[in-house]
Design a protein around this motif. Structure first.
Motif: not given
Length: 232
Positions: A22-36, A78-85
């Motif tokens: 995952r590429v994500h904002r550095t200041d994101d308060i949620h863990p990178p493996n967190c489902f929205n 339920g919730g979702y998470l986008y990830v790259g292979l």
């Protein structure tokens, strides 16, 4: 975009031990493996939006639709998470999607300044609906417009993907070809009854030298022919 025919999708297994990125904002308060799960964007028809008067809606291509009047059963996804292979997939979707590449082919390092790269690993087998092959798309009466449409058609692509996942009960996500990197593959994963187990391995800021910056810079050049304007 073509009308979904109601058939279950062709499925494939993403195996236990598969690397995810995952590429994500550095200041994101949620863990990178967190489902929205609680902050899903409202479904918006953006086809007629005037960009001079309105902002582009904040909705993703395949965000599940929980409105039962539009997609019966969608709320059960339920919730979702986008990830790259691959690293290339998240470079395409997380960096190049919002970057204009000049004729020189040189990308400003400022494009990376507030971003981080996270390496993860899938810890169970996961079945996904196949939307990255001709046969997979034809099975659900779709074509490349489903995965290559612009934000103006995200309302339609969200509804179609939700309907496909509702009908494909064994699938816990979809695999698709990245619009900004046609040789790369990404996943949209959903929770259903239990979210897939994804282990965090390491995170590195892209705005400073290090392993994550090196991987992204290599992908920019090797996969897309783009050079970063700052040395390592």
């Amino acid at each position: 975009m073509r009308a979904y025919n109601g058939a279950p999708a062709v499925t494939d297994i993403v195996v236990d031990g598969t690397g995810l990125w995952r590429v994500h904002r550095t200041d994101d308060i949620h863990p990178p493996n967190c489902f929205n799960s609680t902050n899903l964007a409202p479904l918006i028809d953006a086809s007629a939006i005037d960009m001079r008067k309105e902002r582009i809606p904040k909705q993703g291509r395949f965000d599940p639709v929980h409105d039962a009047s539009v997609c019966p059963g969608g709320e059960l996804l339920g919730g979702y998470l986008y990830v790259g292979l691959t690293v290339g997939a998240v470079v395409a979707e997380g960096i190049l999607r919002s970057a204009d590449i000049p004729p020189s082919g040189i990308l400003s390092a400022a494009a990376l300044s507030e971003l981080s790269l996270t390496r993860m690993v899938l810890r169970e087998d996961v079945a996904v609906a196949v939307l990255d092959t001709q046969a997979g798309l034809v099975a659900v009466n779709q074509d490349a417009s489903l995965t290559a449409c612009t934000w103006r058609d995200y309302g339609n692509s969200r509804v179609t993907c939700t309907e496909i996942l509702v009908a494909t009960t064994e699938a816990q996500g979809v695999r698709y070809r990245c619009r900004n990197g046609l040789e790369e593959r990404s996943l949209l994963l959903i929770e259903r009854d239990n979210a897939p187990a994804i282990e965090l391995l390491e995170t590195g800021e892209l705005g400073r030298p290090g392993w994550s910056r090196d991987l992204v810079e290599d992908s920019l050049f090797d996969d897309f022919g783009v050079v970063l304007d700052a040395p390592r």
